[in-house]
Design a protein around this motif. Structure first.
Motif, PDB file in Angstrom:
ATOM      1  N   LYS A  91       0.833  -1.209   0.000  1.00 16.04           N
ATOM      2  CA  LYS A  91       0.000   0.000   0.000  1.00 16.04           C
ATOM      3  C   LYS A  91       0.870   1.261   0.000  1.00 16.04           C
ATOM      4  O   LYS A  91       0.356   2.377   0.067  1.00 16.04           O
ATOM      5  N   ALA A  92       2.179   1.096  -0.061  1.00 20.35           N
ATOM      6  CA  ALA A  92       3.107   2.230  -0.027  1.00 20.35           C
ATOM      7  C   ALA A  92       2.901   3.143  -1.237  1.00 20.35           C
ATOM      8  O   ALA A  92       2.495   2.690  -2.308  1.00 20.35           O
ATOM      9  N   SER A  93       3.214   4.403  -1.048  1.00 19.22           N
ATOM     10  CA  SER A  93       3.001   5.382  -2.121  1.00 19.22           C
ATOM     11  C   SER A  93       3.845   5.087  -3.358  1.00 19.22           C
ATOM     12  O   SER A  93       3.438   5.397  -4.479  1.00 19.22           O
ATOM     13  N   GLU A  94       5.020   4.495  -3.160  1.00 16.67           N
ATOM     14  CA  GLU A  94       5.887   4.195  -4.305  1.00 16.67           C
ATOM     15  C   GLU A  94       5.618   2.829  -4.934  1.00 16.67           C
ATOM     16  O   GLU A  94       6.311   2.424  -5.875  1.00 16.67           O
ATOM     17  N   ALA A  95       4.610   2.115  -4.468  1.00 16.79           N
ATOM     18  CA  ALA A  95       4.358   0.746  -4.920  1.00 16.79           C
ATOM     19  C   ALA A  95       4.152   0.657  -6.433  1.00 16.79           C
ATOM     20  O   ALA A  95       4.732  -0.209  -7.091  1.00 16.79           O
ATOM     21  N   GLU A  96       3.334   1.531  -6.995  1.00 16.77           N
ATOM     22  CA  GLU A  96       3.063   1.458  -8.436  1.00 16.77           C
ATOM     23  C   GLU A  96       4.340   1.661  -9.253  1.00 16.77           C
ATOM     24  O   GLU A  96       4.584   0.958 -10.233  1.00 16.77           O
ATOM     25  N   THR A  97       5.172   2.600  -8.823  1.00 20.99           N
ATOM     26  CA  THR A  97       6.449   2.836  -9.502  1.00 20.99           C
ATOM     27  C   THR A  97       7.328   1.601  -9.435  1.00 20.99           C
ATOM     28  O   THR A  97       7.929   1.188 -10.433  1.00 20.99           O
ATOM     29  N   ARG A  98       7.422   1.001  -8.257  1.00 25.31           N
ATOM     30  CA  ARG A  98       8.253  -0.200  -8.080  1.00 25.31           C
ATOM     31  C   ARG A  98       7.722  -1.366  -8.920  1.00 25.31           C
ATOM     32  O   ARG A  98       8.492  -2.103  -9.518  1.00 25.31           O
ATOM     33  N   VAL A  99       6.415  -1.536  -8.956  1.00 25.69           N
ATOM     34  CA  VAL A  99       5.816  -2.605  -9.766  1.00 25.69           C
ATOM     35  C   VAL A  99       6.224  -2.424 -11.224  1.00 25.69           C
ATOM     36  O   VAL A  99       6.652  -3.388 -11.885  1.00 25.69           O
ATOM     37  N   ASN A 100       6.131  -1.219 -11.729  1.00 30.80           N
ATOM     38  CA  ASN A 100       6.507  -0.962 -13.125  1.00 30.80           C
ATOM     39  C   ASN A 100       7.983  -1.212 -13.358  1.00 30.80           C
ATOM     40  O   ASN A 100       8.368  -1.780 -14.393  1.00 30.80           O
ATOM     41  N   GLU A 101       8.823  -0.805 -12.415  1.00 26.39           N
ATOM     42  CA  GLU A 101      10.268  -1.046 -12.543  1.00 26.39           C
ATOM     43  C   GLU A 101      10.570  -2.538 -12.572  1.00 26.39           C
ATOM     44  O   GLU A 101      11.358  -3.001 -13.417  1.00 26.39           O
ATOM     45  N   TYR A 102       9.961  -3.290 -11.672  1.00 29.64           N
ATOM     46  CA  TYR A 102      10.240  -4.725 -11.631  1.00 29.64           C
ATOM     47  C   TYR A 102       9.670  -5.452 -12.839  1.00 29.64           C
ATOM     48  O   TYR A 102      10.288  -6.398 -13.333  1.00 29.64           O
ATOM     49  N   ARG A 103       8.543  -5.009 -13.354  1.00 31.50           N
ATOM     50  CA  ARG A 103       8.016  -5.627 -14.587  1.00 31.50           C
ATOM     51  C   ARG A 103       8.998  -5.431 -15.743  1.00 31.50           C
ATOM     52  O   ARG A 103       9.232  -6.345 -16.532  1.00 31.50           O
ATOM     53  N   THR A 104       9.565  -4.241 -15.835  1.00 31.80           N
ATOM     54  CA  THR A 104      10.546  -3.959 -16.890  1.00 31.80           C
ATOM     55  C   THR A 104      11.784  -4.827 -16.712  1.00 31.80           C
ATOM     56  O   THR A 104      12.276  -5.422 -17.681  1.00 31.80           O
ATOM     57  N   LEU A 105      12.283  -4.910 -15.492  1.00 31.37           N
ATOM     58  CA  LEU A 105      13.454  -5.748 -15.233  1.00 31.37           C
ATOM     59  C   LEU A 105      13.173  -7.206 -15.575  1.00 31.37           C
ATOM     60  O   LEU A 105      14.019  -7.889 -16.175  1.00 31.37           O
ATOM     61  N   ILE A 106      12.015  -7.700 -15.206  1.00 30.28           N
ATOM     62  CA  ILE A 106      11.641  -9.088 -15.495  1.00 30.28           C
ATOM     63  C   ILE A 106      11.605  -9.326 -17.001  1.00 30.28           C
ATOM     64  O   ILE A 106      12.113 -10.342 -17.486  1.00 30.28           O
ATOM     65  N   GLU A 107      11.028  -8.407 -17.742  1.00 35.99           N
ATOM     66  CA  GLU A 107      10.993  -8.547 -19.204  1.00 35.99           C
ATOM     67  C   GLU A 107      12.395  -8.601 -19.784  1.00 35.99           C
ATOM     68  O   GLU A 107      12.684  -9.415 -20.674  1.00 35.99           O
ATOM     69  N   GLU A 108      13.284  -7.740 -19.301  1.00 39.04           N
ATOM     70  CA  GLU A 108      14.665  -7.723 -19.797  1.00 39.04           C
ATOM     71  C   GLU A 108      15.388  -9.018 -19.454  1.00 39.04           C
ATOM     72  O   GLU A 108      16.109  -9.575 -20.292  1.00 39.04           O
ATOM     73  N   LEU A 109      15.207  -9.503 -18.240  1.00 39.66           N
ATOM     74  CA  LEU A 109      15.842 -10.763 -17.846  1.00 39.66           C
ATOM     75  C   LEU A 109      15.279 -11.940 -18.638  1.00 39.66           C
ATOM     76  O   LEU A 109      16.037 -12.828 -19.056  1.00 39.66           O
ATOM     77  N   GLU A 110      13.966 -11.952 -18.866  1.00 41.66           N
ATOM     78  CA  GLU A 110      13.369 -13.018 -19.678  1.00 41.66           C
ATOM     79  C   GLU A 110      13.958 -13.027 -21.080  1.00 41.66           C
ATOM     80  O   GLU A 110      14.209 -14.092 -21.649  1.00 41.66           O
ATOM     81  N   GLU A 111      14.177 -11.850 -21.629  1.00 42.73           N
ATOM     82  CA  GLU A 111      14.762 -11.764 -22.967  1.00 42.73           C
ATOM     83  C   GLU A 111      16.176 -12.346 -22.980  1.00 42.73           C
ATOM     84  O   GLU A 111      16.529 -13.127 -23.871  1.00 42.73           O
ATOM     85  N   GLU A 112      16.970 -11.986 -21.977  1.00 40.82           N
ATOM     86  CA  GLU A 112      18.330 -12.541 -21.888  1.00 40.82           C
ATOM     87  C   GLU A 112      18.315 -14.048 -21.713  1.00 40.82           C
ATOM     88  O   GLU A 112      19.074 -14.778 -22.370  1.00 40.82           O
ATOM     89  N   ILE A 113      17.440 -14.519 -20.838  1.00 44.48           N
ATOM     90  CA  ILE A 113      17.360 -15.958 -20.579  1.00 44.48           C
ATOM     91  C   ILE A 113      16.871 -16.698 -21.821  1.00 44.48           C
ATOM     92  O   ILE A 113      17.390 -17.762 -22.167  1.00 44.48           O
ATOM     93  N   THR A 114      15.907 -16.127 -22.514  1.00 47.29           N
ATOM     94  CA  THR A 114      15.412 -16.725 -23.758  1.00 47.29           C
ATOM     95  C   THR A 114      16.526 -16.858 -24.774  1.00 47.29           C
ATOM     96  O   THR A 114      16.627 -17.869 -25.483  1.00 47.29           O
ATOM     97  N   GLN A 115      17.360 -15.840 -24.893  1.00 47.65           N
ATOM     98  CA  GLN A 115      18.485 -15.888 -25.837  1.00 47.65           C
ATOM     99  C   GLN A 115      19.458 -17.011 -25.480  1.00 47.65           C
ATOM    100  O   GLN A 115      19.935 -17.723 -26.365  1.00 47.65           O
ATOM    101  N   VAL A 116      19.744 -17.167 -24.186  1.00 51.00           N
ATOM    102  CA  VAL A 116      20.637 -18.238 -23.774  1.00 51.00           C
ATOM    103  C   VAL A 116      20.009 -19.598 -24.077  1.00 51.00           C
ATOM    104  O   VAL A 116      20.679 -20.483 -24.630  1.00 51.00           O
ATOM    105  N   LEU A 117      18.733 -19.758 -23.762  1.00 57.08           N
ATOM    106  CA  LEU A 117      18.064 -21.031 -24.010  1.00 57.08           C
ATOM    107  C   LEU A 117      17.988 -21.347 -25.497  1.00 57.08           C
ATOM    108  O   LEU A 117      18.096 -22.506 -25.903  1.00 57.08           O
ATOM    109  N   ALA A 118      17.813 -20.338 -26.321  1.00 50.85           N
ATOM    110  CA  ALA A 118      17.742 -20.550 -27.768  1.00 50.85           C
ATOM    111  C   ALA A 118      19.082 -20.947 -28.358  1.00 50.85           C
ATOM    112  O   ALA A 118      19.138 -21.624 -29.398  1.00 50.85           O
ATOM    113  N   ALA A 119      20.160 -20.563 -27.704  1.00 52.91           N
ATOM    114  CA  ALA A 119      21.503 -20.851 -28.222  1.00 52.91           C
ATOM    115  C   ALA A 119      21.983 -22.256 -27.865  1.00 52.91           C
ATOM    116  O   ALA A 119      22.994 -22.721 -28.377  1.00 52.91           O
ATOM    117  N   VAL A 120      21.229 -22.926 -26.992  1.00 51.44           N
ATOM    118  CA  VAL A 120      21.656 -24.267 -26.544  1.00 51.44           C
ATOM    119  C   VAL A 120      21.222 -25.317 -27.531  1.00 51.44           C
ATOM    120  O   VAL A 120      20.157 -25.294 -28.064  1.00 51.44           O
TER     121      VAL A 120
END
Length: 79
Positions: free
Chosen positions: A50-79
């Motif tokens: 319920k913190a005031s910065e929660a929405e900002t943090r949620v958006n930041e973590y969603r972006t980070l997760i997308e970037e990490l998924e992309e990196e992980i996908t690239q590694v998995l595709a190269a195997v």
């Protein structure tokens, strides 16, 4: 099997065997998976917050997760 990589196994269930092998053989891949898990856990935390910065943090973590998924996908595709 590394418990710190459970979220990535859930995200790519058909790649669990490859993920397990890469975790054992590739320290950088393990670090990506651990970062991904930490971000997913943080996203869940901030999504419930319920913190005031929660929405900002949620958006930041969603972006980070997308970037990490992309990196992980690239590694998995190269195997």
């Amino acid at each position: 099997m590394n418990d710190k990589a459970h979220h990535i196994r859930e995200r790519f269930p058909n790649k669990s065997h490859i993920i397990d092998l890469l975790i054992l053989e590739d320290a950088e891949f393990l670090a990506l998976c651990e970062d991904y898990d930490a971000c997913v856990d943080a996203l869940h935390y901030w999504a419930k917050s319920k913190a005031s910065e929660a929405e900002t943090r949620v958006n930041e973590y969603r972006t980070l997760i997308e970037e990490l998924e992309e990196e992980i996908t690239q590694v998995l595709a190269a195997v």
